[in-house]
Design a protein around this motif. Structure first.
Motif, PDB file in Angstrom:
ATOM      1  N   LYS A  20       3.847   8.995   1.358  1.00 51.91           N
ATOM      2  CA  LYS A  20       4.692   7.949   1.941  1.00 51.91           C
ATOM      3  C   LYS A  20       5.136   6.955   0.879  1.00 51.91           C
ATOM      4  O   LYS A  20       4.549   6.874  -0.194  1.00 51.91           O
ATOM      5  N   ALA A  21       6.155   6.196   1.220  1.00 50.96           N
ATOM      6  CA  ALA A  21       6.637   5.166   0.310  1.00 50.96           C
ATOM      7  C   ALA A  21       5.716   3.955   0.332  1.00 50.96           C
ATOM      8  O   ALA A  21       4.961   3.743   1.289  1.00 50.96           O
ATOM      9  N   ARG A  22       5.771   3.185  -0.714  1.00 48.31           N
ATOM     10  CA  ARG A  22       4.978   1.962  -0.767  1.00 48.31           C
ATOM     11  C   ARG A  22       5.503   0.986   0.289  1.00 48.31           C
ATOM     12  O   ARG A  22       6.708   0.787   0.406  1.00 48.31           O
ATOM     13  N   GLU A  23       4.588   0.373   1.040  1.00 48.39           N
ATOM     14  CA  GLU A  23       5.013  -0.533   2.103  1.00 48.39           C
ATOM     15  C   GLU A  23       4.360  -1.904   1.963  1.00 48.39           C
ATOM     16  O   GLU A  23       3.237  -2.026   1.448  1.00 48.39           O
ATOM     17  N   PHE A  24       5.072  -2.898   2.437  1.00 47.10           N
ATOM     18  CA  PHE A  24       4.587  -4.273   2.406  1.00 47.10           C
ATOM     19  C   PHE A  24       3.432  -4.427   3.398  1.00 47.10           C
ATOM     20  O   PHE A  24       3.524  -4.001   4.550  1.00 47.10           O
ATOM     21  N   VAL A  25       2.368  -5.090   2.937  1.00 50.30           N
ATOM     22  CA  VAL A  25       1.211  -5.361   3.801  1.00 50.30           C
ATOM     23  C   VAL A  25       1.119  -6.847   4.121  1.00 50.30           C
ATOM     24  O   VAL A  25       1.034  -7.237   5.284  1.00 50.30           O
ATOM     25  N   ALA A  26       1.124  -7.681   3.098  1.00 47.99           N
ATOM     26  CA  ALA A  26       1.003  -9.123   3.309  1.00 47.99           C
ATOM     27  C   ALA A  26       1.460  -9.860   2.066  1.00 47.99           C
ATOM     28  O   ALA A  26       1.418  -9.322   0.959  1.00 47.99           O
ATOM     29  N   GLY A  27       1.881 -11.120   2.251  1.00 44.75           N
ATOM     30  CA  GLY A  27       2.300 -11.936   1.124  1.00 44.75           C
ATOM     31  C   GLY A  27       2.000 -13.391   1.391  1.00 44.75           C
ATOM     32  O   GLY A  27       1.888 -13.817   2.548  1.00 44.75           O
ATOM     33  N   ARG A  64       0.833  -1.193   0.000  1.00 45.24           N
ATOM     34  CA  ARG A  64       0.000   0.000   0.000  1.00 45.24           C
ATOM     35  C   ARG A  64       0.872   1.249   0.000  1.00 45.24           C
ATOM     36  O   ARG A  64       2.012   1.215   0.448  1.00 45.24           O
ATOM     37  N   ARG A  65       0.292   2.320  -0.537  1.00 43.63           N
ATOM     38  CA  ARG A  65       0.992   3.592  -0.510  1.00 43.63           C
ATOM     39  C   ARG A  65       0.033   4.665  -0.038  1.00 43.63           C
ATOM     40  O   ARG A  65      -0.963   4.960  -0.711  1.00 43.63           O
ATOM     41  N   ALA A  66       0.366   5.220   1.096  1.00 41.28           N
ATOM     42  CA  ALA A  66      -0.416   6.318   1.653  1.00 41.28           C
ATOM     43  C   ALA A  66       0.112   7.631   1.077  1.00 41.28           C
ATOM     44  O   ALA A  66       1.265   7.699   0.635  1.00 41.28           O
ATOM     45  N   PRO A  67      -0.697   8.668   1.051  1.00 40.98           N
ATOM     46  CA  PRO A  67      -0.258   9.960   0.513  1.00 40.98           C
ATOM     47  C   PRO A  67       1.027  10.442   1.177  1.00 40.98           C
ATOM     48  O   PRO A  67       1.124  10.467   2.407  1.00 40.98           O
ATOM     49  N   SER A  97     -10.759  -4.224  11.668  1.00 45.95           N
ATOM     50  CA  SER A  97     -10.489  -3.123  12.593  1.00 45.95           C
ATOM     51  C   SER A  97      -9.717  -2.003  11.911  1.00 45.95           C
ATOM     52  O   SER A  97      -8.668  -1.547  12.392  1.00 45.95           O
ATOM     53  N   LEU A  98     -10.236  -1.562  10.779  1.00 47.54           N
ATOM     54  CA  LEU A  98      -9.546  -0.550   9.992  1.00 47.54           C
ATOM     55  C   LEU A  98      -9.389   0.753  10.753  1.00 47.54           C
ATOM     56  O   LEU A  98     -10.257   1.136  11.559  1.00 47.54           O
ATOM     57  N   LYS A  99      -8.264   1.416  10.493  1.00 48.95           N
ATOM     58  CA  LYS A  99      -7.942   2.678  11.148  1.00 48.95           C
ATOM     59  C   LYS A  99      -7.751   3.756  10.073  1.00 48.95           C
ATOM     60  O   LYS A  99      -7.430   3.429   8.923  1.00 48.95           O
ATOM     61  N   PRO A 100      -7.895   5.002  10.419  1.00 50.90           N
ATOM     62  CA  PRO A 100      -7.661   6.062   9.428  1.00 50.90           C
ATOM     63  C   PRO A 100      -6.278   5.970   8.789  1.00 50.90           C
ATOM     64  O   PRO A 100      -6.128   6.290   7.602  1.00 50.90           O
ATOM     65  N   GLU A 101      -5.292   5.507   9.535  1.00 52.63           N
ATOM     66  CA  GLU A 101      -3.943   5.385   8.989  1.00 52.63           C
ATOM     67  C   GLU A 101      -3.813   4.242   7.982  1.00 52.63           C
ATOM     68  O   GLU A 101      -2.753   4.082   7.357  1.00 52.63           O
ATOM     69  N   ASP A 102      -4.846   3.446   7.820  1.00 49.64           N
ATOM     70  CA  ASP A 102      -4.853   2.415   6.778  1.00 49.64           C
ATOM     71  C   ASP A 102      -5.248   3.002   5.422  1.00 49.64           C
ATOM     72  O   ASP A 102      -5.200   2.302   4.404  1.00 49.64           O
ATOM     73  N   THR A 103      -5.635   4.248   5.406  1.00 49.82           N
ATOM     74  CA  THR A 103      -6.003   4.912   4.161  1.00 49.82           C
ATOM     75  C   THR A 103      -4.816   4.923   3.211  1.00 49.82           C
ATOM     76  O   THR A 103      -3.734   5.409   3.555  1.00 49.82           O
ATOM     77  N   ALA A 104      -5.008   4.355   2.023  1.00 53.23           N
ATOM     78  CA  ALA A 104      -3.913   4.221   1.055  1.00 53.23           C
ATOM     79  C   ALA A 104      -4.466   3.600  -0.222  1.00 53.23           C
ATOM     80  O   ALA A 104      -5.607   3.123  -0.249  1.00 53.23           O
ATOM     81  N   VAL A 105      -3.647   3.604  -1.250  1.00 47.47           N
ATOM     82  CA  VAL A 105      -3.934   2.797  -2.432  1.00 47.47           C
ATOM     83  C   VAL A 105      -3.261   1.447  -2.212  1.00 47.47           C
ATOM     84  O   VAL A 105      -2.072   1.385  -1.898  1.00 47.47           O
ATOM     85  N   TYR A 106      -4.036   0.396  -2.367  1.00 49.59           N
ATOM     86  CA  TYR A 106      -3.538  -0.951  -2.148  1.00 49.59           C
ATOM     87  C   TYR A 106      -3.268  -1.621  -3.492  1.00 49.59           C
ATOM     88  O   TYR A 106      -4.120  -1.592  -4.388  1.00 49.59           O
ATOM     89  N   TYR A 107      -2.091  -2.226  -3.592  1.00 48.32           N
ATOM     90  CA  TYR A 107      -1.660  -2.869  -4.825  1.00 48.32           C
ATOM     91  C   TYR A 107      -1.310  -4.336  -4.573  1.00 48.32           C
ATOM     92  O   TYR A 107      -0.853  -4.691  -3.481  1.00 48.32           O
ATOM     93  N   CYS A 108      -1.465  -5.148  -5.598  1.00 47.94           N
ATOM     94  CA  CYS A 108      -0.923  -6.501  -5.537  1.00 47.94           C
ATOM     95  C   CYS A 108       0.109  -6.661  -6.648  1.00 47.94           C
ATOM     96  O   CYS A 108       0.093  -5.922  -7.644  1.00 47.94           O
ATOM     97  N   ALA A 109       0.999  -7.595  -6.440  1.00 43.20           N
ATOM     98  CA  ALA A 109       2.069  -7.836  -7.402  1.00 43.20           C
ATOM     99  C   ALA A 109       2.591  -9.254  -7.236  1.00 43.20           C
ATOM    100  O   ALA A 109       2.323  -9.917  -6.226  1.00 43.20           O
ATOM    101  N   VAL A 110       3.338  -9.698  -8.223  1.00 40.74           N
ATOM    102  CA  VAL A 110       3.884 -11.050  -8.240  1.00 40.74           C
ATOM    103  C   VAL A 110       5.358 -11.022  -7.823  1.00 40.74           C
ATOM    104  O   VAL A 110       6.123 -10.189  -8.312  1.00 40.74           O
ATOM    105  N   HIS A 111       5.731 -11.925  -6.950  1.00 42.33           N
ATOM    106  CA  HIS A 111       7.113 -12.035  -6.467  1.00 42.33           C
ATOM    107  C   HIS A 111       7.896 -12.926  -7.424  1.00 42.33           C
ATOM    108  O   HIS A 111       7.627 -14.122  -7.524  1.00 42.33           O
TER     109      HIS A 111
END
Length: 126
Positions: free
Chosen positions: A43-50, A38-41, A85-99
């Motif tokens: 901020k850098a793109r960060e790992f969420v889950a894999g 995900r990438r929040a305004p 249990s979403l929080k305001p700080e979870d606001t972001a664009v969420y992306y998926c990608a292949v490893h």
């Protein structure tokens, strides 16, 4: 290019849940690990889950650990991310990608990911 399509984003209130889906070509989604980022305004793109392709091992970023689940639906070539249990700080664009990294490369490391989807916006209001 491998088309990956994310869906399921939207506007929710804090405390609610969302279920995000990543659908892609079977040749890649089934063969490789798939990650959510995900990438929040501002901020850098960060790992969420894999999730890996063979054993189905799962990995989570600290920001969602304990309140999210990543899973595969092999029949539908879909990787799903449930975040509770979403929080305001979870606001972001969420992306998926292949490893596509070599054996031993970390699922949590963004440098090994390719074929990014267009993203889905998640907005959490307080």
């Amino acid at each position: 290019q491998v088309p990956l399509a994310e869906s399921g984003g939207g506007l929710v209130q804090a405390g609610e849940s969302l279920r995000l889906s990543c659908v892609g070509s079977a040749r890649f989604v089934r063969r490789y690990a798939v990650g959510w980022f995900r990438r929040a305004p501002g901020k850098a793109r960060e790992f969420v889950a894999g999730i890996t392709s063979t054993s189905g091992s799962t990995y989570y970023g600290d920001s969602v650990l304990g309140r999210s689940t990543i899973s595969r639906d092999g029949a539908k070539d879909t990787v799903t991310l449930q975040v509770n249990s979403l929080k305001p700080e979870d606001t972001a664009v969420y992306y998926c990608a292949v490893h596509t990294g070599p054996p031993g490369s970390k699922v949590t490391d963004i440098v090994w990911y390719e074929y990014w989807g267009q993203g889905t916006q998640v907005t959490v209001s307080a």
